[in-house]
Design an enzyme around this catalytic site. Sequence first.
Site, PDB file in Angstrom:
ATOM      1  N   GLU A  79      15.291 -22.898  17.161  1.00 45.15           N
ATOM      2  CA  GLU A  79      14.347 -22.252  16.454  1.00 45.15           C
ATOM      3  C   GLU A  79      14.646 -21.168  15.383  1.00 45.15           C
ATOM      4  OE1 GLU A  79      12.481 -21.647  18.670  1.00 45.15           O
ATOM      5  OE2 GLU A  79      12.885 -22.092  20.820  1.00 45.15           O
ATOM      6  N   CYS A 142      13.758 -14.966  25.869  1.00 46.71           N
ATOM      7  CA  CYS A 142      14.650 -15.172  25.203  1.00 46.71           C
ATOM      8  C   CYS A 142      14.400 -14.843  23.625  1.00 46.71           C
ATOM      9  CB  CYS A 142      14.081 -16.696  25.175  1.00 46.71           C
ATOM     10  SG  CYS A 142      15.277 -17.835  25.811  1.00 46.71           S
ATOM     11  N   HIS A 166      16.956 -22.919  22.126  1.00 45.37           N
ATOM     12  CA  HIS A 166      16.543 -23.595  23.717  1.00 45.37           C
ATOM     13  C   HIS A 166      17.069 -24.865  23.928  1.00 45.37           C
ATOM     14  CE1 HIS A 166      13.711 -20.620  23.607  1.00 45.37           C
ATOM     15  NE2 HIS A 166      14.321 -20.429  24.933  1.00 45.37           N
TER      16      HIS A 166
HETATM   17  N1  PCA Z   1      14.806 -19.139  29.134  1.00 48.79           N
HETATM   18  C1  PCA Z   1      13.541 -17.648  28.710  1.00 48.79           C
HETATM   19  C2  PCA Z   1      14.146 -16.833  29.255  1.00 48.79           C
HETATM   20  C3  PCA Z   1      16.156 -16.305  29.763  1.00 48.79           C
HETATM   21  C4  PCA Z   1      15.675 -18.151  29.755  1.00 48.79           C
HETATM   22  O1  PCA Z   1      17.103 -18.511  29.421  1.00 48.79           O
HETATM   23  C5  PCA Z   1      13.695 -17.658  28.018  1.00 48.79           C
HETATM   24  O2  PCA Z   1      12.445 -18.491  27.187  1.00 48.79           O
HETATM   25  O3  PCA Z   1      12.376 -16.417  26.969  1.00 48.79           O
END
Ligand code: PCA
Length: 207
Positions: A79, A142, A166
């Site tokens: 990210e 997140c 992610h």
């Molecule tokens: N993914 C979510 C919140 C917790 C997670 O593992 C997100 O992408 O916001």
Amino acid sequence: MNVLLTGFEPFNNELMNSSWETVRLLDGLTAEGALIHSLRLPTVRGICMNKLLEGMAAYDPEVIICAGEAGGRNCLSLERAAINCDDYFSPDNGGNQPIDEPVMPGAPAAYFSTLPIRKIHEALTTLGIPAEISNTAGTFVCNHLFYSLMDFLAHSRKKRLGGFIHVPYLPSQAARLTGMPSMSPETLSTGLMMAITVTVRELKKAE
Ligand code: PCA
């Protein structure tokens, strides 16, 4: 040197969260001499950052990498930026569902990751692990954690590198959902290990 690596608890009625299932595999390992501490965070607005701050107080890490599950993505997503926006498509595990709210009122619109994401991307590609530089971490928990972390680091006196990655579903999760991409925990943990290694190297170069 200490590295704090976090993953999230399951959310949205799922049984597991690929980020925690990956992150926990690296707890206690070292990368370029730096010790990795894995921490599981609640998928709850605000509380996740409090728990992250507890981990930072306990380990005083120079590198903080937070991971989260992004079901539907097909590779490791490095990210680039966190935005000052909470806009949840469903309630978090605490029942919160803010719409169009700031993560922190009056704070900057966005922060960039301070992880060397371009170098990490190159290293992952060389290793044969699919990865991308992503320009949105979404507007759910997140992004909330990522933004809160970067705001904290922006005001921290100590030099620390931090950011967010992610990860896709695991194969066992994708098997229950038609047509969803997935990556094995082994590949994901090797990828995160490489991200840590490249970041620690960068930090050492700067010292
Ligand atoms: N993914 C979510 C919140 C917790 C997670 O593992 C997100 O992408 O916001």
